[in-house]
Write an enzyme that holds these catalytic residues in place. Structure first.
Site, PDB file in Angstrom:
ATOM      1  N   GLU A   1       0.823  -1.213   0.000  1.00 50.30           N
ATOM      2  CA  GLU A   1       0.000   0.000   0.000  1.00 50.30           C
ATOM      3  C   GLU A   1       0.856   1.263   0.000  1.00 50.30           C
ATOM      4  OE1 GLU A   1      -2.872  -0.432   3.196  1.00 50.30           O
ATOM      5  OE2 GLU A   1      -4.195  -1.584   1.894  1.00 50.30           O
TER       6      GLU A   1
ATOM      7  N   GLU B   1      -5.361  -8.424  -1.141  1.00 49.94           N
ATOM      8  CA  GLU B   1      -6.079  -8.335   0.138  1.00 49.94           C
ATOM      9  C   GLU B   1      -7.544  -8.053  -0.158  1.00 49.94           C
ATOM     10  OE1 GLU B   1      -4.658  -5.628   3.176  1.00 49.94           O
ATOM     11  OE2 GLU B   1      -2.580  -6.057   2.647  1.00 49.94           O
TER      12      GLU B   1
HETATM   13  P1  P53 Z   1      -7.369  -3.524   9.402  1.00 44.51           P
HETATM   14  C1  P53 Z   1      -5.986   1.614   4.781  1.00 44.51           C
HETATM   15  C2  P53 Z   1      -7.137   1.300   4.080  1.00 44.51           C
HETATM   16  C3  P53 Z   1      -7.438  -0.019   3.814  1.00 44.51           C
HETATM   17  C4  P53 Z   1      -6.594  -1.016   4.267  1.00 44.51           C
HETATM   18  O1  P53 Z   1      -7.008  -3.363   7.853  1.00 44.51           O
HETATM   19  C5  P53 Z   1      -5.448  -0.692   4.960  1.00 44.51           C
HETATM   20  C6  P53 Z   1      -5.133   0.627   5.223  1.00 44.51           C
HETATM   21  C7  P53 Z   1      -3.896   1.021   5.968  1.00 44.51           C
HETATM   22  O2  P53 Z   1      -3.874   0.614   7.283  1.00 44.51           O
HETATM   23  O3  P53 Z   1      -4.543  -1.610   5.391  1.00 44.51           O
HETATM   24  C8  P53 Z   1      -4.460  -2.910   4.870  1.00 44.51           C
HETATM   25  O4  P53 Z   1      -6.424  -4.540   9.929  1.00 44.51           O
HETATM   26  C9  P53 Z   1      -3.118  -3.417   5.311  1.00 44.51           C
HETATM   27  C10 P53 Z   1      -3.176  -4.541   6.307  1.00 44.51           C
HETATM   28  C11 P53 Z   1      -4.399  -4.396   7.191  1.00 44.51           C
HETATM   29  C12 P53 Z   1      -5.615  -4.537   6.289  1.00 44.51           C
HETATM   30  O5  P53 Z   1      -5.620  -3.547   5.297  1.00 44.51           O
HETATM   31  O6  P53 Z   1      -7.182  -2.185   9.994  1.00 44.51           O
HETATM   32  O7  P53 Z   1      -2.282  -3.782   4.226  1.00 44.51           O
HETATM   33  O8  P53 Z   1      -1.968  -4.552   7.027  1.00 44.51           O
HETATM   34  O9  P53 Z   1      -4.449  -5.306   8.227  1.00 44.51           O
HETATM   35  C13 P53 Z   1      -6.943  -4.487   7.032  1.00 44.51           C
HETATM   36  O10 P53 Z   1      -8.772  -4.001   9.451  1.00 44.51           O
END
Ligand code: P53
Length: 491
Positions: free
Chosen positions: A200, A390
């Site tokens: 990201e 993801e």
């Molecule tokens: P959590 C921003 C927007 C969407 C996803 O997020 C993001 C972010 C930045 O934090 O992060 C990604 O755990 C990231 C993972 C993270 C996952 O989304 O806050 O690459 O490390 O765990 C989900 O629900």
């Protein structure tokens, strides 16, 4: 309808600092993310430190906020740091990989902890225990014919680099990263073929751009410059990775949030387009086309930014174009120049609520069509193979007395997104893989909670760090296994 290609890469994704634990074992050095406390959707995670006079302190973990002058990262006695043990993949990888094999995974996304290989970050020789750990993990995956997909940087810069050199504010950090990346390509040659350079990467600027954010021009100045150094480090890694093994497939990774205009007011339409440019295309263009897009000047001028770009940098960027575009997809957001009447109250998600969508408990919009929209826009722009690295639903799961977990909401979420992937393929997108986020429950990046779960495998642990860490199969486990078995036909 077209089926998924027969070698489609089905799997799941994780990141070292949210998953491995063993934060100070076998010579691993501390990384910036190790100093974050647990939070909630309403209470931000805190970064803890000792200030220049020796007093403990904490501040919210917000992009663009730096430690007070002279302060150093510190672990405080009265705080809980969920990432230190996380879900203990470090000691349980054999059991975990066996479960992934049972699911039929073709690919497993994980990241290497930079400070496990280079505890400080500027060493010449890597920590052999770190190399050994990852080698064992990759071998274990290969044993089951699971292809590792390895992220080199998932937000976890070694703290020493941060404190001694200023981290990504310093051009020198590129050289340390180059050495780390080269070490990985050499040490894991033949074991790993799929790589992601920076997770990201676009968030450096994107996270400053949230509604209500009072990020200063100085914060933007830092962010754009950090981004430039990361673009260079990424380009160097791509070039080196190809030199060391021409089999290597190396991708960028973009936080993929499609933006929609709230109204047909031309101001909203233009603001939306500019938001895509700033948040999504700026980074993708540099990494996929090897040059800064035409609208860069407008973005820099907006915050009086001067980026430290040399002539050699421009050559380096050209020579380090990625082989694939990978991205995370969780939600869409709305852009408007009008007054916001119904604000989304989620972490990260922001802006006006979309009345056509429903929202997760953390305020993230559930928008499967947005995934197709994003895929089609991106493939049309770059014509590179695309992978969703993801996607998933963070939700509270309840374990029944008999150890079962009925997470039909997660099945629904994934099913709807996979159906839209199918359509995108049908519409011509060269989609090569899908790794759902947090296949084994792990620590939330945003809130540090354990209770925000994404997995098809449940981990017995709570937000205070209690629990056996034992693994349990959720209903979604059996469902996803069948999806993979039938190559996306049986949804
Ligand atoms: P959590 C921003 C927007 C969407 C996803 O997020 C993001 C972010 C930045 O934090 O992060 C990604 O755990 C990231 C993972 C993270 C996952 O989304 O806050 O690459 O490390 O765990 C989900 O629900």
């Amino acid at each position: 309808m077209t089926s998924f290609p027969k070698d489609f890469l089905w799997g799941g994704a994780t990141a070292a600092y949210q998953f491995e634990g063993a934060w100070n074992e076998d010579g691993r050095g501390p990384a910036v993310r190790d100093f974050r406390t647990v939070g909630t959707p309403k209470k931000r995670r805190q970064v803890t430190y000792i200030d220049k006079d020796g007093h403990p302190g904490m501040m919210p973990a917000i992009r663009g906020l730096n430690l007070p002058d002279g302060a150093r990262y510190a672990i405080l006695d009265n705080c809980y740091y969920p990432n230190h043990i996380a879900v203990d993949f470090y000691h349980r990888y054999k059991e975990d990989i066996a479960l992934l094999a049972e699911l039929g995974f073709k690919v497993f996304r994980m990241s290497i902890s930079w400070s496990r290989l280079f505890p400080k970050g500027d060493e010449e020789l890597p920590n052999s225990k770190g190399i050994e750990f990852y080698r064992e993990v990759f071998k274990e995956l290969r044993k089951y014919k699971i292809e590792p997909l390895v992220t080199l940087w998932h937000f976890d810069t070694p703290v020493y680099l941060e404190e001694k050199y200023g981290g990504w504010n310093n051009r020198k950090t590129i050289q340390f990263f180059d050495h780390y990346a080269e070490t990985c390509f050499k040490e894991f040659k033949g074991l790993v073929r799929y790589w992601i350079t920076f997770n990201e990467i676009n968030n450096a600027v994107g996270m400053l751009d949230m509604y209500g954010s009072d990020a200063t021009d100085k914060a933007y100045q830092e962010a754009y410059n950090q981004l430039h150094y990361q673009f260079l480090a990424s380009a160097h890694a791509v070039k080196k990775g190809h030199e060391i093994d021409k089999e290597n497939v190396i991708g960028c990774m973009i936080c993929g949030i499609p933006h929609y205009p709230l109204t047909c007011d031309p101001n909203d339409i233009i603001a939306t387009r500019y938001r895509w440019e700033k948040g999504i295309f700026y980074s993708g263009d540099v990494q996929c086309k090897g040059e800064y897009p035409s609208f860069s000047k407008r973005l820099w001028n907006e915050h009086q930014v001067t980026v430290d770009i040399t002539d050699q940098d421009l050559i380096d960027l050209k020579e380090g174009v990625v082989d694939m575009y990978t991205f995370s997809y969780y939600m869409s957001n709305i852009v408007t120049t009008h007054e916001i009447k119904d604000m989304v109250a989620g972490n990260i998600a922001n802006g006006e609520r979309n009345p056509y969508l429903d929202y997760s408990e953390w305020g993230w919009a559930n928008d499967p069509k947005g995934l197709r929209y994003f895929l089609e826009v991106i493939y049309d722009r770059y014509h590179l193979p695309v992978m969703i690295t993801e996607n998933g639903l963070g939700a509270v799961d309840k374990m029944e007395n008999d150890g079962t977990i009925h997470d039909d909401y997660r099945i629904q979420y994934m099913k709807n997104h996979i159906l839209e992937m199918k359509k995108a393929i049908d519409h011509g997108v060269n989609l090569i893989g899908y790794t759902m986020w947090g296949c084994i429950d792990l620590i939330s990046g945003g809130t540090g909670q354990m209770s925000k779960r994404y997995g098809v495998i449940y981990v017995d642990r709570d937000d205070e760090g209690n629990g056996t860490l034992n693994r349990f199969k959720k209903d979604s486990f059996y469902w996803y296994k069948k999806v993979i078995e039938t190559n996306g036909e049986n949804l």
